[in-house]
Motif scaffolding. Sequence first.
Motif, mmCIF file in Angstrom:
data_model
loop_
_atom_site.group_PDB
_atom_site.id
_atom_site.type_symbol
_atom_site.label_atom_id
_atom_site.label_comp_id
_atom_site.label_asym_id
_atom_site.label_seq_id
_atom_site.Cartn_x
_atom_site.Cartn_y
_atom_site.Cartn_z
ATOM 1 N N LEU A 324 0.820 -1.213 0.000
ATOM 2 C CA LEU A 324 0.000 0.000 0.000
ATOM 3 C C LEU A 324 0.852 1.261 0.000
ATOM 4 N N LYS A 325 2.029 1.185 0.608
ATOM 5 C CA LYS A 325 2.911 2.350 0.662
ATOM 6 C C LYS A 325 3.756 2.492 -0.596
ATOM 7 N N ALA A 326 3.820 1.448 -1.395
ATOM 8 C CA ALA A 326 4.559 1.495 -2.662
ATOM 9 C C ALA A 326 3.673 2.100 -3.746
ATOM 10 N N PRO A 327 4.244 2.474 -4.889
ATOM 11 C CA PRO A 327 3.409 2.970 -5.996
ATOM 12 C C PRO A 327 2.390 1.907 -6.417
ATOM 13 N N PRO A 328 1.222 2.338 -6.894
ATOM 14 C CA PRO A 328 0.209 1.365 -7.338
ATOM 15 C C PRO A 328 0.745 0.487 -8.455
ATOM 16 N N PRO A 329 0.216 -0.730 -8.599
ATOM 17 C CA PRO A 329 0.644 -1.599 -9.703
ATOM 18 C C PRO A 329 0.389 -0.928 -11.044
ATOM 19 N N ARG A 330 1.287 -1.192 -11.984
ATOM 20 C CA ARG A 330 1.247 -0.468 -13.257
ATOM 21 C C ARG A 330 0.401 -1.129 -14.332
ATOM 22 N N ALA A 331 0.408 -2.454 -14.353
ATOM 23 C CA ALA A 331 -0.222 -3.121 -15.496
ATOM 24 C C ALA A 331 -0.896 -4.410 -15.059
ATOM 25 N N PRO A 332 -1.903 -4.841 -15.796
ATOM 26 C CA PRO A 332 -2.528 -6.133 -15.513
ATOM 27 C C PRO A 332 -1.546 -7.281 -15.729
ATOM 28 N N VAL A 333 -1.775 -8.365 -14.999
ATOM 29 C CA VAL A 333 -0.991 -9.588 -15.151
ATOM 30 C C VAL A 333 -1.953 -10.672 -15.623
ATOM 31 N N GLN A 334 -1.674 -11.230 -16.766
ATOM 32 C CA GLN A 334 -2.571 -12.229 -17.358
ATOM 33 C C GLN A 334 -1.765 -13.459 -17.753
ATOM 34 N N PRO A 335 -1.384 -14.279 -16.747
ATOM 35 C CA PRO A 335 -0.528 -15.433 -17.051
ATOM 36 C C PRO A 335 -1.210 -16.519 -17.859
ATOM 37 N N PHE A 336 -2.543 -16.636 -17.738
ATOM 38 C CA PHE A 336 -3.260 -17.694 -18.451
ATOM 39 C C PHE A 336 -4.540 -17.120 -19.050
ATOM 40 N N LEU A 337 -4.814 -17.496 -20.273
ATOM 41 C CA LEU A 337 -6.016 -17.047 -20.969
ATOM 42 C C LEU A 337 -6.980 -18.214 -21.136
ATOM 43 N N MET A 338 -8.273 -17.918 -21.093
ATOM 44 C CA MET A 338 -9.269 -18.969 -21.232
ATOM 45 C C MET A 338 -9.240 -19.591 -22.623
ATOM 46 N N THR A 339 -8.795 -18.847 -23.609
ATOM 47 C CA THR A 339 -8.661 -19.444 -24.944
ATOM 48 C C THR A 339 -7.676 -20.610 -24.922
ATOM 49 N N ASP A 340 -6.601 -20.471 -24.134
ATOM 50 C CA ASP A 340 -5.633 -21.568 -24.011
ATOM 51 C C ASP A 340 -6.244 -22.742 -23.253
ATOM 52 N N THR A 341 -7.068 -22.441 -22.251
ATOM 53 C CA THR A 341 -7.716 -23.503 -21.475
ATOM 54 C C THR A 341 -8.605 -24.361 -22.364
ATOM 55 N N VAL A 342 -9.429 -23.710 -23.194
ATOM 56 C CA VAL A 342 -10.352 -24.491 -24.027
ATOM 57 C C VAL A 342 -9.609 -25.236 -25.134
ATOM 58 N N ARG A 343 -8.507 -24.670 -25.628
ATOM 59 C CA ARG A 343 -7.734 -25.401 -26.639
ATOM 60 C C ARG A 343 -7.067 -26.627 -26.027
ATOM 61 N N THR A 344 -6.670 -26.514 -24.762
ATOM 62 C CA THR A 344 -6.093 -27.678 -24.095
ATOM 63 C C THR A 344 -7.129 -28.782 -23.950
ATOM 64 N N ILE A 345 -8.326 -28.433 -23.506
ATOM 65 C CA ILE A 345 -9.346 -29.464 -23.336
ATOM 66 C C ILE A 345 -9.743 -30.043 -24.692
ATOM 67 N N ALA A 346 -9.736 -29.233 -25.733
ATOM 68 C CA ALA A 346 -10.089 -29.743 -27.057
ATOM 69 C C ALA A 346 -9.081 -30.766 -27.545
ATOM 70 N N SER A 347 -7.838 -30.649 -27.095
ATOM 71 C CA SER A 347 -6.817 -31.593 -27.552
ATOM 72 C C SER A 347 -7.080 -33.009 -27.061
#
Length: 380
Positions: A324-347
């Motif tokens: 809280l005392k540090a500068p606010p976070p700068r950017a979103p973090v998106q390590p995994f996308l749902m498009t990758d999840t559905v392609r994995t299950i499709a495999s």
Amino acid sequence: MNPKRPLLLLLTPGFPASADDSACLPMHALFVRTLAAHYPSVDILVVAFQYPYRKEDYRLHGAAVLPMNGRNGRGLFAWKLRRKVLRTLLRLASQQPVVGVLSFWYADCAAVGERFAQRTGLPHYCWILGQDARAANRWPARLAIPPERLLALSPFLKSEFMRNHHRVPAHLLLPGIDPALFAAPAPPRDIHLMAAGSLIPLKRFERFVQLVARARQQLPELRAVLAGAGPEETRLKALALQLGVDRHICFTGVLPQPDVLTLMQRTRVFVHPSSYEGFSGVCMEALAAGAHVVSHFGAMETEVPQWHIVPENDRLLGEVLRLLKAPPPRAPVQPFLMTDTVRTIASFFPGLAAAEEVVDLPGNGPERELPLKFPDEPRA
């Protein structure tokens, strides 16, 4: 559904009753929505064993939904329900080409999916999602689904399942997010702390209320939000009053999922004090919203940017204050996308993988106005 089109069966305890029921299993809803968008030439049938509490089928997120109205019944009622679902699936398989079955959680849905696979020779995979990896779950001993047909939501659950049930799930199926669901441009970060989820003992939100009380001693103007509802709500509000922070925590109750995501975009530090998580969807959403996340458990074996693991509760305050005392976070973090999840299950389902054809998904749109009920003058 079209009897000439391939059919994928999804077996789950529950599913949103309508588009307005967005607080119900949002990760599952996004999974189905993304799956339907990527494979529009495949029919998707969601069989919801327990919830919604209705019998009429309906369509949602591009899929047909068949509610069995089980209402969490047990014993003989549960056995009859499983038998009824199995008969329904067998009848569907005689009318339409089924590419396979995916069951959510290693429990009664997996039992029906495995029995259906034995009767038809079709592929069945079971997605281990959380509590089903614990030692108290008796279904793995009863079913003994081969490891090559087990999918774990996270490396933590893979290890937990191995430790408790002596079999190693062969696959990981990580949860993803959809960046389009977040408002653009992002609103200002005017919320210091946020937590979200069902207000049940497992989530330990009393630790969040206590954290707000301790953090406020150094940050008098602290603003916190607890989004969700459940049996613990009255007790948590009483605790906030007792600790003198009832005017610093906004209890929102149940909110539509887009509103929860907007609040996350306004948050600097998202706190998840749960005692057990397979791979918390709210943590993934908070990261994608650009917030720091602090939790007691980490689902991954490697570090995830802006996700801070604090094993002991007595270290929670120090880590939160540091952020809280540090500068606010700068950017979103998106390590995994749902498009990758559905392609994995499709495999895992050849008849599904060959049918990919991406259709654009609607996003969350512009920034949503969501006023919070904080008093004008905080209590001294």
